[in-house]
Write a protein that holds these residues in place. Structure first.
Motif, PDB file in Angstrom:
ATOM      1  N   ARG A   1      13.979  -6.680  -4.365  1.00  0.00           N
ATOM      2  CA  ARG A   1      13.208  -6.927  -3.139  1.00  0.00           C
ATOM      3  C   ARG A   1      11.925  -6.080  -3.120  1.00  0.00           C
ATOM      4  O   ARG A   1      10.883  -6.535  -2.638  1.00  0.00           O
ATOM      5  CB  ARG A   1      14.065  -6.622  -1.909  1.00  0.00           C
ATOM      6  N   ILE A   2      12.035  -4.850  -3.621  1.00  0.00           N
ATOM      7  CA  ILE A   2      10.835  -4.015  -3.706  1.00  0.00           C
ATOM      8  C   ILE A   2       9.828  -4.619  -4.678  1.00  0.00           C
ATOM      9  O   ILE A   2       8.614  -4.646  -4.414  1.00  0.00           O
ATOM     10  CB  ILE A   2      11.213  -2.582  -4.129  1.00  0.00           C
ATOM     11  N   ALA A   3      10.312  -5.127  -5.817  1.00  0.00           N
ATOM     12  CA  ALA A   3       9.427  -5.746  -6.807  1.00  0.00           C
ATOM     13  C   ALA A   3       8.707  -6.951  -6.225  1.00  0.00           C
ATOM     14  O   ALA A   3       7.569  -7.255  -6.609  1.00  0.00           O
ATOM     15  CB  ALA A   3      10.224  -6.142  -8.042  1.00  0.00           C
ATOM     16  N   ALA A   4       9.363  -7.651  -5.286  1.00  0.00           N
ATOM     17  CA  ALA A   4       8.707  -8.792  -4.642  1.00  0.00           C
ATOM     18  C   ALA A   4       7.559  -8.335  -3.738  1.00  0.00           C
ATOM     19  O   ALA A   4       6.590  -9.068  -3.532  1.00  0.00           O
ATOM     20  CB  ALA A   4       9.734  -9.591  -3.835  1.00  0.00           C
ATOM     21  N   ILE A   5       7.680  -7.122  -3.203  1.00  0.00           N
ATOM     22  CA  ILE A   5       6.591  -6.561  -2.385  1.00  0.00           C
ATOM     23  C   ILE A   5       5.476  -6.053  -3.288  1.00  0.00           C
ATOM     24  O   ILE A   5       4.293  -6.356  -3.084  1.00  0.00           O
ATOM     25  CB  ILE A   5       7.136  -5.418  -1.497  1.00  0.00           C
ATOM     26  N   ASP A   6       5.829  -5.251  -4.275  1.00  0.00           N
ATOM     27  CA  ASP A   6       4.886  -4.707  -5.256  1.00  0.00           C
ATOM     28  C   ASP A   6       5.706  -4.232  -6.446  1.00  0.00           C
ATOM     29  O   ASP A   6       6.456  -3.248  -6.334  1.00  0.00           O
ATOM     30  CB  ASP A   6       4.081  -3.554  -4.659  1.00  0.00           C
ATOM     31  N   HIS A   7       5.549  -4.894  -7.573  1.00  0.00           N
ATOM     32  CA  HIS A   7       6.378  -4.581  -8.735  1.00  0.00           C
ATOM     33  C   HIS A   7       6.040  -3.227  -9.358  1.00  0.00           C
ATOM     34  O   HIS A   7       6.751  -2.758 -10.250  1.00  0.00           O
ATOM     35  CB  HIS A   7       6.252  -5.681  -9.788  1.00  0.00           C
ATOM     36  N   GLN A   8       4.969  -2.578  -8.867  1.00  0.00           N
ATOM     37  CA  GLN A   8       4.588  -1.279  -9.421  1.00  0.00           C
ATOM     38  C   GLN A   8       4.983  -0.107  -8.523  1.00  0.00           C
ATOM     39  O   GLN A   8       4.565   1.020  -8.769  1.00  0.00           O
ATOM     40  CB  GLN A   8       3.087  -1.260  -9.713  1.00  0.00           C
ATOM     41  N   ILE A   9       5.786  -0.366  -7.491  1.00  0.00           N
ATOM     42  CA  ILE A   9       6.364   0.736  -6.726  1.00  0.00           C
ATOM     43  C   ILE A   9       7.512   1.305  -7.549  1.00  0.00           C
ATOM     44  O   ILE A   9       8.452   0.593  -7.900  1.00  0.00           O
ATOM     45  CB  ILE A   9       6.877   0.262  -5.353  1.00  0.00           C
ATOM     46  N   PRO A  10       7.492   2.594  -7.884  1.00  0.00           N
ATOM     47  CA  PRO A  10       8.528   3.159  -8.754  1.00  0.00           C
ATOM     48  C   PRO A  10       9.868   3.322  -8.028  1.00  0.00           C
ATOM     49  O   PRO A  10       9.917   3.824  -6.902  1.00  0.00           O
ATOM     50  CB  PRO A  10       7.955   4.512  -9.176  1.00  0.00           C
ATOM     51  N   VAL A  11      10.928   2.884  -8.699  1.00  0.00           N
ATOM     52  CA  VAL A  11      12.276   2.981  -8.147  1.00  0.00           C
ATOM     53  C   VAL A  11      13.140   3.789  -9.114  1.00  0.00           C
ATOM     54  O   VAL A  11      13.192   3.495 -10.316  1.00  0.00           O
ATOM     55  CB  VAL A  11      12.892   1.586  -7.932  1.00  0.00           C
ATOM     56  N   ILE A  12      13.798   4.814  -8.598  1.00  0.00           N
ATOM     57  CA  ILE A  12      14.742   5.633  -9.374  1.00  0.00           C
ATOM     58  C   ILE A  12      16.138   5.372  -8.825  1.00  0.00           C
ATOM     59  O   ILE A  12      16.357   5.473  -7.612  1.00  0.00           O
ATOM     60  CB  ILE A  12      14.402   7.132  -9.266  1.00  0.00           C
ATOM     61  N   LEU A  13      17.062   5.018  -9.721  1.00  0.00           N
ATOM     62  CA  LEU A  13      18.430   4.736  -9.306  1.00  0.00           C
ATOM     63  C   LEU A  13      19.350   5.885  -9.708  1.00  0.00           C
ATOM     64  O   LEU A  13      19.267   6.390 -10.832  1.00  0.00           O
ATOM     65  CB  LEU A  13      18.922   3.436  -9.939  1.00  0.00           C
ATOM     66  N   MET A  14      20.214   6.286  -8.786  1.00  0.00           N
ATOM     67  CA  MET A  14      21.255   7.275  -9.072  1.00  0.00           C
ATOM     68  C   MET A  14      22.538   6.512  -9.370  1.00  0.00           C
ATOM     69  O   MET A  14      22.962   5.653  -8.572  1.00  0.00           O
ATOM     70  CB  MET A  14      21.446   8.209  -7.875  1.00  0.00           C
ATOM     71  N   THR A  15      23.133   6.789 -10.510  1.00  0.00           N
ATOM     72  CA  THR A  15      24.270   5.998 -10.972  1.00  0.00           C
ATOM     73  C   THR A  15      25.466   6.878 -11.285  1.00  0.00           C
ATOM     74  O   THR A  15      25.321   8.030 -11.692  1.00  0.00           O
ATOM     75  CB  THR A  15      23.906   5.206 -12.238  1.00  0.00           C
ATOM     76  N   GLY A  16      26.685   6.271 -11.074  1.00  0.00           N
ATOM     77  CA  GLY A  16      27.898   6.915 -11.528  1.00  0.00           C
ATOM     78  C   GLY A  16      28.123   6.625 -13.007  1.00  0.00           C
ATOM     79  O   GLY A  16      27.421   5.807 -13.620  1.00  0.00           O
TER      80      GLY A  16
ATOM     81  N   GLY B   1       0.797  -1.220   0.000  1.00  0.00           N
ATOM     82  CA  GLY B   1       0.000   0.000   0.000  1.00  0.00           C
ATOM     83  C   GLY B   1       0.831   1.271   0.000  1.00  0.00           C
ATOM     84  O   GLY B   1       0.265   2.363   0.052  1.00  0.00           O
ATOM     85  N   PHE B   2       2.145   1.140  -0.089  1.00  0.00           N
ATOM     86  CA  PHE B   2       3.018   2.322  -0.096  1.00  0.00           C
ATOM     87  C   PHE B   2       2.653   3.219  -1.268  1.00  0.00           C
ATOM     88  O   PHE B   2       2.556   2.769  -2.412  1.00  0.00           O
ATOM     89  CB  PHE B   2       4.478   1.869  -0.200  1.00  0.00           C
ATOM     90  N   ASP B   3       2.464   4.507  -0.996  1.00  0.00           N
ATOM     91  CA  ASP B   3       1.960   5.413  -2.033  1.00  0.00           C
ATOM     92  C   ASP B   3       3.007   6.379  -2.555  1.00  0.00           C
ATOM     93  O   ASP B   3       2.666   7.361  -3.214  1.00  0.00           O
ATOM     94  CB  ASP B   3       0.752   6.194  -1.520  1.00  0.00           C
ATOM     95  N   GLY B   4       4.287   6.127  -2.277  1.00  0.00           N
ATOM     96  CA  GLY B   4       5.326   7.036  -2.719  1.00  0.00           C
ATOM     97  C   GLY B   4       6.268   6.420  -3.741  1.00  0.00           C
ATOM     98  O   GLY B   4       5.873   5.560  -4.531  1.00  0.00           O
TER      99      GLY B   4
END
Length: 437
Positions: A69-84, A47-50
């Motif tokens: 691991r987040i995808a296992a909780i809910d694959h539609q939670i958006p994840v933004i990665l900061m990369t070098g 139910g995380f809404d962020g």
């Protein structure tokens, strides 16, 4: 979690994490900071809404493992990665797996903030669609009263408690709140569900033949006209706009409620009546009693159980969900695909008071589906003159009906229209006069 959608920012660089947090706060985006991924994961559920923003290179749990691991909780939670710079190929691979976005270092803070806003909007859309599907399933199961606000939860609970109790009910609510829907559900959930549900609009009863229409009429040797109330025998009688019932009929209605029998016009003997009575009124019926326009004893007899339907302005949190349901319902009826809802529409949903309640919201959903502007007017530069005139005429009629509270005679007099022309125009423009009473 905070009530507002928040960003979980994960980075083991204390200085960068603090600087980014300040930037998000200046942009009015709530943020919670974590130095490691494990602590952030403990805060997540379906139910995380962020949205999640994480550095890709982290101790113990790196950004890619965090995403899995987040995808296992809910694959539609958006994840933004900061990369070098050296991690770009890794980030591109992550995008193919479902990461929402990646930002290559060094980056301008406003780029990260823009990506975060897109992620939050996408997450909100996902959750709205889930609630919409749940509402649609609930409606299919026979519970189309959409809303998660405490007032609506309590209303549904009260309805379930009294539905099968076979007591008379008074439903109170403003125009367009769904009083007839509540009455229909009470009938559907009761032991009388297989029997007739007879709805009578008391405000529309013809003055001259109201008694015969309601109670029936008997000739010399037989019943020549069956009344509408008699059709509710063993079923449910719904008296809508009871506060507008003609004064001379209120005594007869009281007798029906008290004696559970009807007396056709011209008959020597009454007929027994087994029915449950549900009446509906706008707020303020006590004022009508105080002013002598409604019988106090009739109100006391009707008011065994009172259900109050809250207006939309008192349950604003329900409006987006209800709008989504109405939009998809209209799309099915019209054979169209429901459009994506933009920021302008979302703002209007939460800021407008919706004085016409669910009925006004349903009309708004249809306008959005048809690609019309949010104020109900299509762009006029390509509109034929005849169509512009039609729209203007409809707007004038609606304003007059609002001013006279749906009184047909007053509206016809103000518009200088004969009866047939007036009702022809109502039909042509799809205007329901009862909506303005």
């Amino acid at each position: 979690m905070n009530d507002a959608p928040s960003i979980l920012l994960i980075d083991d660089d204390d200085a960068l994490r603090t600087a980014l947090a300040q930037s998000f706060e200046l942009a009015d985006l709530p943020v919670q900071c974590f130095a490691d991924a494990g602590a952030a994961l403990a805060r997540l559920d379906a139910g995380f809404d962020g949205a999640i923003i994480s550095d890709i290179r982290m101790p113990r749990i790196d950004g890619l493992e965090l995403f899995r691991r987040i995808a296992a909780i809910d694959h539609q939670i958006p994840v933004i990665l900061m990369t070098g710079h050296g991690d770009v190929s890794m980030a591109v691979s992550a995008l193919k797996q479902g990461v929402f976005d990646f930002i290559a270092k060094p980056f301008a803070t406003d780029h990260l903030i823009a990506a975060a806003r897109r992620a939050l909007e996408m997450r909100q859309l996902v959750l709205d669609n889930r609630r919409l599907r749940a509402a649609a399933d609930e409606s299919a199961a026979g519970e189309p009263l959409i809303g998660e606000s405490p007032a609506m939860v309590r209303l549904r609970e009260n309805m379930r408690q009294i539905a099968d109790a076979d007591v008379d009910v008074l439903i109170e609510g403003e125009t367009g709140t769904g009083k007839e829907l509540v009455a229909t559900l009470l009938h559907r959930w009761s032991r009388r569900r297989g029997r007739p549900f007879v709805a009578i609009n008391c405000a529309a009863l013809p003055d001259t033949i109201a008694e015969a229409d309601l109670f029936g009429q008997e000739g010399r040797a037989q019943l020549t006209q069956s009344g509408r109330i008699a059709r509710a025998h063993r079923g449910t009688l719904f008296l809508d706009e009871i506060e507008s019932s003609p004064a001379r009929l209120q005594g007869s209605l009281l007798r029906v409620l008290e004696e559970r029998e009807i007396h056709p016009v011209g008959a020597d003997q009454p007929q027994p009546l087994d029915t449950r009575v549900i009446a509906a009124t706008k707020p303020g019926i006590e004022t009508s009693v105080a002013e002598g326009r409604f019988r106090a004893d009739l109100l006391y007899r009707l008011d065994m159980v009172r259900l109050r339907i809250p207006p939309l302005r008192d349950r604003r949190e329900d409006v987006p969900l209800l709008f989504g349901y109405l939009l998809h319902q209209a799309a099915e009826q019209m054979g169209r695909e429901a459009p994506q809802v933009g920021a302008e529409v979302r703002a209007r949903l939460t800021e407008h008071d919706w004085p016409g309640n669910v009925r006004e919201l349903a009309n708004y959903a249809k306008r959005i589906l048809l690609g019309m502007q949010t104020d109900g007017r299509e762009t006029e530069q390509h509109m034929p003159l005849s169509q512009r005139i039609e729209r203007y005429e409809a707007a004038v009629i609606r304003k007059v009906l609002e001013r006279v509270h749906g009184d047909a005679r007053s509206a016809m007099a103000e518009l200088h229209l004969p009866r047939k022309t007036f009702y022809d125009k109502l039909n042509r423009h799809g205007i329901e006069i009862g909506d303005y009473r």
